[in-house]
Write a protein that holds these residues in place. Structure first.
Motif, PDB file in Angstrom:
ATOM      1  N   TRP A 137       0.146   3.465   3.164  1.00 43.41           N
ATOM      2  CA  TRP A 137      -0.349   2.165   3.006  1.00 43.41           C
ATOM      3  C   TRP A 137      -0.578   1.586   1.868  1.00 43.41           C
ATOM      4  N   LYS A 138       0.201   0.835   1.351  1.00 45.17           N
ATOM      5  CA  LYS A 138       0.107   0.419  -0.171  1.00 45.17           C
ATOM      6  C   LYS A 138      -0.039  -1.230  -0.183  1.00 45.17           C
ATOM      7  N   GLU A 140       4.825  -2.204  11.474  1.00 47.70           N
ATOM      8  CA  GLU A 140       3.806  -1.368  11.778  1.00 47.70           C
ATOM      9  C   GLU A 140       2.971  -2.030  12.953  1.00 47.70           C
ATOM     10  N   LEU A 162       0.035   5.767  13.014  1.00 49.94           N
ATOM     11  CA  LEU A 162      -0.538   5.011  11.808  1.00 49.94           C
ATOM     12  C   LEU A 162      -1.657   5.854  11.025  1.00 49.94           C
ATOM     13  N   ASP A 163      -2.129   6.807  11.748  1.00 47.54           N
ATOM     14  CA  ASP A 163      -2.982   7.694  11.156  1.00 47.54           C
ATOM     15  C   ASP A 163      -2.270   8.484   9.911  1.00 47.54           C
ATOM     16  N   VAL A 196      -1.443   6.279   6.859  1.00 51.07           N
ATOM     17  CA  VAL A 196      -2.588   6.332   5.883  1.00 51.07           C
ATOM     18  C   VAL A 196      -2.735   7.631   4.955  1.00 51.07           C
ATOM     19  N   LYS A 197      -2.727   8.682   6.036  1.00 49.14           N
ATOM     20  CA  LYS A 197      -2.991   9.788   5.275  1.00 49.14           C
ATOM     21  C   LYS A 197      -1.971  10.474   4.336  1.00 49.14           C
TER      22      LYS A 197
END
Length: 324
Positions: free
Chosen positions: A130-131, A138, A121-122, A125-126
């Motif tokens: 993640w919208k 998830e 999940l890191d 995001v990167k």
């Protein structure tokens, strides 16, 4: 003339300076000890070796006629051929009692990371994925109030149990050669059969030393016995696990995921199948790898070496029979 010491993958200037005051120290890092000409030449006059994971076998010992002690900068010493060293009267030492809390932190850390999908999940995001609000695909799984099964309830296993019991209200099962009554009293750990632990645990944490009995202790049969919702955690040694069986268990969803700090061959190659699963957390054998702990281990390794070379009994002698 100072006595010759070889420092192999031993990079602590604080302790090397101490050694240089008394010995002729040659430093070798990231070399092949089987073929490096300078290392092979230095072996001929070396009386001591200090460092990490040097394979000390008959071949090496045959080239080191003056060797008196090998000081491992680690708790483990399966890299030492103890029988061969005993034949030659060579002492071997390790550095126990230093890294237990640090390693327990790391292993419980990768357990958490796998359960909560932190590395995955890191990247979610990167990489800009993640919208919107998260969907079920998830979601992760809880750790608190789950059952933690520990195979190998030694010092580190006990400290992992402590973290699970007090930090996350986990029920603790354990399998060990002998019962650990202290862990039972302090952490409500329940002594279990091997098979029962596999079937009932939500997290199966392998913390055994590598011995002929524990090599490939986790294989096809064992992974099939685990819950499909369970996560396997290996903080012991890579060869305690049949990696092909683990890969198949992950491929067929026999288990939910894995967290691995060790591999059969290290460093693990970049195309290794275990690195292709998003539900597998991997770390590069980092159990004791903090500045504070590694420095403590290095100082202890030097103390062991100095004792062995000055006619004293090293504090952490792993083959005391050599002195008989």
């Amino acid at each position: 003339m100072k006595r010759k010491i070889l420092a192999y993958n031993f990079e602590f200037s604080e302790t090397l300076d101490r050694l240089r005051d008394r010995f002729d120290v040659e430093i070798f890092e990231r070399i092949n000890p089987k073929t490096d000409p300078a290392f092979l030449h230095a072996l001929k006059t070396a009386e001591g070796i200090v460092g990490l994971a040097l394979p000390v076998d008959k071949e090496l010992l045959d080239m080191a006629p003056n060797l008196k002690i090998v000081s491992n900068n680690s708790t483990g010493f399966n890299n030492l051929s103890i029988d061969e060293m005993n034949k030659r009267g060579i002492m071997g030492t390790n550095t126990p009692g230093v890294l237990e809390d640090t390693t327990a932190d790391a292993i419980f850390g990768i357990l958490l990371a796998a359960a909560r999908r932190i590395p995955e999940l890191d990247q979610f995001v990167k990489t800009g994925k993640w919208k919107q609000h998260l969907t079920r695909k998830e979601y992760a799984i809880d750790v608190h109030h789950k059952t933690l099964g520990i195979i190998g309830m030694g010092k580190i296993g006990s400290l992992i149990a402590k973290r699970g019991h007090f930090g996350f209200d986990m029920d603790v099962l354990y399998y060990n050669r002998t019962r650990n009554l202290e862990a039972e009293e302090k952490y409500n750990a329940v002594y279990s059969s091997f098979d029962t632990l596999l079937m009932e645990s939500d997290f199966v944490c392998l913390m055994t030393p590598l011995t002929p009995e524990t090599e490939n202790i986790m294989g096809e049969r064992e992974f099939k016995m685990m819950k499909k919702s369970a996560i396997f955690v290996n903080g012991s040694r890579g060869k305690t696990v049949d990696e092909k069986a683990l890969i198949e268990a992950l491929r067929t969803n026999e288990i939910h995921g894995a967290a691995l700090d060790v591999f059969q061959i290290e460093p693990v190659r970049a195309d290794h199948p275990l690195l292709q699963f998003p539900n597998v957390v991997t770390t590069p054998h980092v159990g004791s790898s903090t500045h504070e702990t590694e420095l403590k281990m290095a100082k202890l390794a030097v103390e062991n070496l100095e004792a062995g070379l000055t006619g004293k009994r090293p504090k952490n002698l792993v083959n005391p029979e050599v002195l008989d």
